[in-house]
Design an enzyme around this catalytic site. Sequence first.
Site, PDB file in Angstrom:
ATOM      1  N   HIS A 253      -1.011  -7.511  -4.373  1.00 44.73           N
ATOM      2  CA  HIS A 253      -1.333  -8.909  -4.656  1.00 44.73           C
ATOM      3  C   HIS A 253      -0.862  -9.350  -6.045  1.00 44.73           C
ATOM      4  O   HIS A 253      -0.744 -10.534  -6.318  1.00 44.73           O
ATOM      5  CB  HIS A 253      -2.835  -9.175  -4.492  1.00 44.73           C
ATOM      6  CG  HIS A 253      -3.717  -8.558  -5.524  1.00 44.73           C
ATOM      7  ND1 HIS A 253      -4.578  -7.515  -5.254  1.00 44.73           N
ATOM      8  CD2 HIS A 253      -3.886  -8.818  -6.837  1.00 44.73           C
ATOM      9  CE1 HIS A 253      -5.231  -7.186  -6.339  1.00 44.73           C
ATOM     10  NE2 HIS A 253      -4.832  -7.957  -7.325  1.00 44.73           N
TER      11      HIS A 253
ATOM     12  N   SER B 125      -6.326  -5.690 -12.192  1.00 47.53           N
ATOM     13  CA  SER B 125      -5.834  -5.283 -10.874  1.00 47.53           C
ATOM     14  C   SER B 125      -4.508  -4.553 -10.976  1.00 47.53           C
ATOM     15  O   SER B 125      -3.596  -4.997 -11.668  1.00 47.53           O
ATOM     16  CB  SER B 125      -5.670  -6.500  -9.969  1.00 47.53           C
ATOM     17  OG  SER B 125      -6.913  -7.040  -9.612  1.00 47.53           O
TER      18      SER B 125
ATOM     19  N   ASP C  44      -2.991  -2.966  -0.062  1.00 44.36           N
ATOM     20  CA  ASP C  44      -2.812  -3.691  -1.321  1.00 44.36           C
ATOM     21  C   ASP C  44      -2.170  -2.821  -2.397  1.00 44.36           C
ATOM     22  O   ASP C  44      -2.573  -2.856  -3.558  1.00 44.36           O
ATOM     23  CB  ASP C  44      -4.149  -4.245  -1.814  1.00 44.36           C
ATOM     24  CG  ASP C  44      -3.979  -5.338  -2.860  1.00 44.36           C
ATOM     25  OD1 ASP C  44      -2.843  -5.809  -3.046  1.00 44.36           O
ATOM     26  OD2 ASP C  44      -4.983  -5.699  -3.508  1.00 44.36           O
TER      27      ASP C  44
END
Length: 402
Positions: A137, A244, A168
Amino acid sequence: MRPIARTLSAAVIGFAVGAGAVSGGLIAYDHLNPSNAIISKSKVQTPYATVASYTPPTLPLGPDTISNVVKRDGPAVVKIVATVPQSVSISSSPFFNPFFGSIFGNNIPMTPQTEVQTDIGSGFFINSRGYLLTNDHVIHGATKIQVYVPGYSKPFNATRVGTDYATDLAVLKISAPKPLPYLVLGNSNQTPVGAWAIAIGNPYDLSHTVTVGVISAKGRPLTIGNRHYRNLLQTSAAINPGNSGGPLLNLAGQVVGINTAVSTQGQGIGFAIPTSTVEEILPQLMKYGHVIRPWLGVFIGTDSKSLAQQYGLPTSTGVVIAYVEPNSPAQNAGLYAGEVITAVNGQSVTSASQLKSIIDKTHVGQHITITVNDQGRIVTRNVTIGQEPNGPITEPSTVPSF
């Protein structure tokens, strides 16, 4: 959906955000530390990454333990800046005022335009040749990806090596003039709940921020948009947009998780993809650029035994098809919503999880038989297993897809 997924699905930030918000995170591994000689001799070298082949010893516990890990691993932490085009609609009326509206009321002429968004995230090197891990992402939809490496004044342009929407995860590659520091992947399965955890990343573009906590829980399911995470580490180490894609470290300085999401409704509730998941798919990302998964293409509504009488089942087994994806193997075989799958290749199906397990054990191109109860009529259909799309699938509801 399990309670934890239902509670957090609308409240979790796990994606890269643009200029005003950021996502991603990452950490590094410096081979200049003397203690690294022990790890280097004990690791298994592979074509794609460095993986610990033993239970690593922790550094001597003391007031400098965490700072020593950060000092050793920091050089492998990078910042990722992704340029993502976004479609927006701009008013074409000269009488439109963005603060007070338009003299034409709500009937404002709108012109579609493309707006460039800059997303900021993190990642970490997995070998000295410039291969690095991050979240999908963080770079999803990006037309340009730049990587900022400690010690270099200018960013490197990165290329995609492989991406996997479902887990992901993404692998990028840069070309540097000399070997790069990298991280060792530790064993998340052997990491106990309560173990110390260190996160390093770029929250809100605050480069190389360090936070510390513990592994709060393991095996957490989570749904964010169209992504269904089935096995995440939960940690109390502070994770924010910008973390992230970065690693979650143990006290040996090894990666046990990839920081991915954080709950916006509570403090100290972050989530990371375990390295056990990374090790499963990394070889395919490196070899094929994506993960090859068997795919049927149905969404299961329920496997409640109370439906036995409603659907005329001879027993209280089977799972109800809630939705069939267009152009999927299921649709091509004639399956449709409302049918009850009772068996696959003659093996009885009693739950959605069992159906998933059966499909996961097949391979792309394999021919199987699926027995369904169609309003009391038992029908067997031949299905050719397909390959799961590597991207978001529009779902009618939050039901599991196979």
